[in-house]
Design an enzyme around this catalytic site. Structure first.
Site, PDB file in Angstrom:
ATOM      1  N   ASP A   1     111.384  21.355 -25.987  1.00 38.47           N
ATOM      2  CA  ASP A   1     110.008  21.587 -27.038  1.00 38.47           C
ATOM      3  C   ASP A   1     109.361  20.467 -27.338  1.00 38.47           C
ATOM      4  O   ASP A   1     110.195  19.322 -27.917  1.00 38.47           O
ATOM      5  CB  ASP A   1     111.119  21.711 -28.233  1.00 38.47           C
TER       6      ASP A   1
ATOM      7  N   LYS B   1     104.119  26.746 -30.130  1.00 32.30           N
ATOM      8  CA  LYS B   1     104.518  26.287 -31.060  1.00 32.30           C
ATOM      9  C   LYS B   1     103.915  25.505 -32.356  1.00 32.30           C
ATOM     10  O   LYS B   1     103.054  24.738 -31.834  1.00 32.30           O
ATOM     11  CB  LYS B   1     106.335  25.661 -30.820  1.00 32.30           C
TER      12      LYS B   1
ATOM     13  N   LYS C   1     106.120  30.610 -30.900  1.00 34.66           N
ATOM     14  CA  LYS C   1     106.767  29.798 -31.895  1.00 34.66           C
ATOM     15  C   LYS C   1     106.825  29.308 -32.816  1.00 34.66           C
ATOM     16  O   LYS C   1     106.632  28.273 -33.390  1.00 34.66           O
ATOM     17  CB  LYS C   1     107.950  29.133 -30.854  1.00 34.66           C
TER      18      LYS C   1
END
Lengths: 304, 293
Positions: free
Chosen positions: A140, A204, A240
């Site tokens: 991430d 995300k 996400k």
């Protein structure tokens, strides 16, 4: 999941109709989801959670505890799925990896000078490499919001592409836009397009360190970026939302939004995730409520 | 030109806000002559759930607040209520009380708040003890608030039962979800407006209106309610409450009292929603070693 070809930054991104987006989001929250549908939805939400702890105070013990929770959400209810992954700092990847051996739960690591992204590119690459060497299944990364806001889109694009190259086939890359710092939905859309073009497997919303974190309008704009990319290339990109989603009810609203924006292909943990720490307990409590008929208390569910 | 009367919407009170019931339902209590009192929210179990969430999140802050400050806030409720005496009296008369009975009930409610305000920083000392033990320990027991408490308020009075119940519970540091008298709910709603302007943190006191028959089982079965105070005399309701409460060993207190009686106030009403915590603290064995200090 095949490797995607990397293309350049699109010349322009569509403008976002903010009022329209907000109105559309309000509609998603008015669907009635009850009984068996609700149960199915709750199980789905649980299986999509990236159980997260990103605190300065994280200890190896806490990580092991959370990993146990991820793989055994609540022993006294049978048939609960494990969460999709745990999300930790790079230094904790080794511990998490060991704790989750054989459970099928992935280990995601934040990287690239998380959460601010204010670090030299070399440090960011080293950070990512470290996490990969420890065995992270997912990375991430955060984008350089400062550079993006200065208009240096090429820099942001190149950085994502470099990290993507480093991840190769070993790990899937999630790109955190930190939408709370981008200011407008137009910029959210632009950042989404850049991240997707640079090779993100997931986009995300947030680090969870900035408020507002994930909101429905922001997520909808990002889902639309994914949809447009899918229509023009046929390639899927995951989504996400992270931070701020703590109730099972709002998680179900997100599922409705994904289904009605992208379709059922995205309704699994390969293409949709929730980044959350508190959400899992609320989901489990709702499942317990559906099973026993009684409203539940947090006193009877493990915190981590 | 005749003026069109502006009527009040009787809403419920959850987490310091005045929503309508989530269910969108209402009921229409009437006075003895059959005149409509108001359309009042017919709360559902989801309203109860929302209240419990609010009460639970308010509990930490309220129970750890200094007792003196809780006392000040209770006194503040009494002050605010005093200022709205006429409104309460009007509503009580509307609901069938005589003018003198209405005045008496409002006076009593205000006085009762002042009474429990006084107990806030005293009951813990009165009911704590230092216990004699046969070892080198300092051993003491202190009352601590039970947690989130449900209150099924007296049906016969509109204000006296409700206020007596709430005051004793919050004085002891609990947070409360009260279900108002079903047939006389007006004063309860006005009382919530008093609370909203009295420095009471949101969620400490929540007031619902609706059917006791419908909500009783959810008060009994909710795992996050730690105790229920039942003001009434139906054995059937009480046994249902008790059997459901066994799920999480909820503490049930029941009172069949005349709340208009000025004598119906004492610190034991506070103690009924307290848990006794006993602590052992090791100390030097002074007695056997001569002078240690």
């Amino acid at each position: 999941m095949t490797q995607r070809k990397i293309s350049g930054i699109p010349a322009t991104s569509p403008r976002i109709d903010q009022v329209g987006v907000e109105e559309r989001c309000a509609r998603f929250t008015s669907r009635s989801i009850k009984s068996t549908t609700k149960m199915q939805g709750l199980h789905m939400v649980l299986s999509m959670i990236d159980l997260t702890t990103l605190e300065g105070a994280d200890t190896e013990g806490k990580i092991r505890q959370m990993c146990y929770k991820a793989s055994h959400p609540h022993e006294s209810i049978k048939g609960l799925p494990a969460t999709a992954a745990v999300c930790v700092y790079p230094t904790m990847v080794g511990v998490a990896k060991k704790a989750l051996q054989g459970t099928g739960v992935n280990v995601a690591s934040v990287s690239t000078a998380f959460p601010s992204g204010q670090g030299p590119t070399e440090v960011k690459l080293a950070d990512t490499k470290l996490a990969l060497d420890f065995g992270a299944d997912e990375i991430d990364m955060v984008i350089s919001r400062g550079r993006f806001l200065q208009g240096e889109e090429q820099f942001v694009y190149d950085e994502i592409a470099m990290i993507k190259e480093l991840c190769g086939k070993k790990a899937r890359l999630k790109v955190i836009l930190e939408t709370g710092e981008l200011g407008t939905l137009d910029r959210v859309r632009r950042a989404s397009d850049i991240a997707i073009a640079a090779g993100a497997d997931f986009i995300k919303t947030s680090t969870g360190k900035i408020s507002p974190a994930a909101t429905m309008p922001v997520t909808l704009v990002m889902l639309e970026a994914i949809r447009d990319h899918y229509f023009s290339t046929g390639e899927m990109v995951g989504m996400k939302p992270a931070g701020g989603i703590s109730s099972a009810k709002s998680a179900l609203h997100y599922l409705v939004m994904v289904k009605e924006t992208l379709g059922e292909e995205w309704l699994n943990k390969d293409w949709f995730r929730f980044g959350a720490s508190r959400l899992a307990n609320d989901v489990i409590m709702q499942i317990a409520k559906q099973t026993t008929g009684n409203y539940q208390s947090g006193d009877y569910f493990s915190k981590d | 030109m005749a003026r069109l009367e502006v009527l009040k919407t009787y809403k419920i009170f959850i987490g310091g806000k005045f929503p309508r019931t989530e269910s969108g339902r209402y009921y229409s209590p009437r006075d003895k002559k059959g005149n409509l009192l108001a359309n009042v929210c017919l709360c559902s179990r989801k309203d109860l759930r929302e209240s419990v969430v609010a009460a639970r999140s308010a509990f930490g802050g309220w129970s750890t607040r200094s007792a003196f400050n809780r006392s000040q806030i209770l006194y503040r409720i009494a002050e605010m209520m005093e200022g709205r005496r006429t409104q309460f009296i009007d509503e009580l008369i509307k609901q069938g009380a005589t003018a003198s009975a209405a005045k008496k009930e409002v006076d009593l409610a205000v006085d009762r708040l002042v009474y429990y305000s006084g107990w806030c920083d005293k009951f813990q000392q009165v009911f704590s003890s230092v216990n004699p033990v046969n070892s080198s320990h300092f051993n003491f027991s202190v009352p601590e608030p039970t947690g989130v408490v449900g209150l099924l308020a007296d049906e016969k009075t509109s204000l006296a039962g409700l206020v007596s119940g709430i005051a004793a519970l919050v004085a002891g540091g609990n947070t409360v979800i009260a279900l108002a008298s079903e047939s006389k709910p007006l004063c309860a709603v006005t009382f919530s407006e008093v609370i909203a302007t009295s420095d009471v943190p949101g969620g400490v006191i929540n007031i619902l209106t609706g059917s006791k028959k419908e909500l009783l089982e959810h008060f009994g079965s909710h795992m996050d309610i730690n105790a229920v105070v039942y003001q009434g005399n139906s054995n059937e309701e009480l046994s249902q409450l008790r059997s459901l409460a066994s799920n999480n060993v909820k503490r049930i207190s029941s009172y069949d009292k005349d709340w208009m009686d000025t004598a119906q106030q004492d610190p034991y009403f506070i103690m009924d929603a307290q848990e006794i915590k006993t602590t052992w603290h090791p100390i030097e064995n002074i007695g056997s070693e001569g002078s240690g200090y």
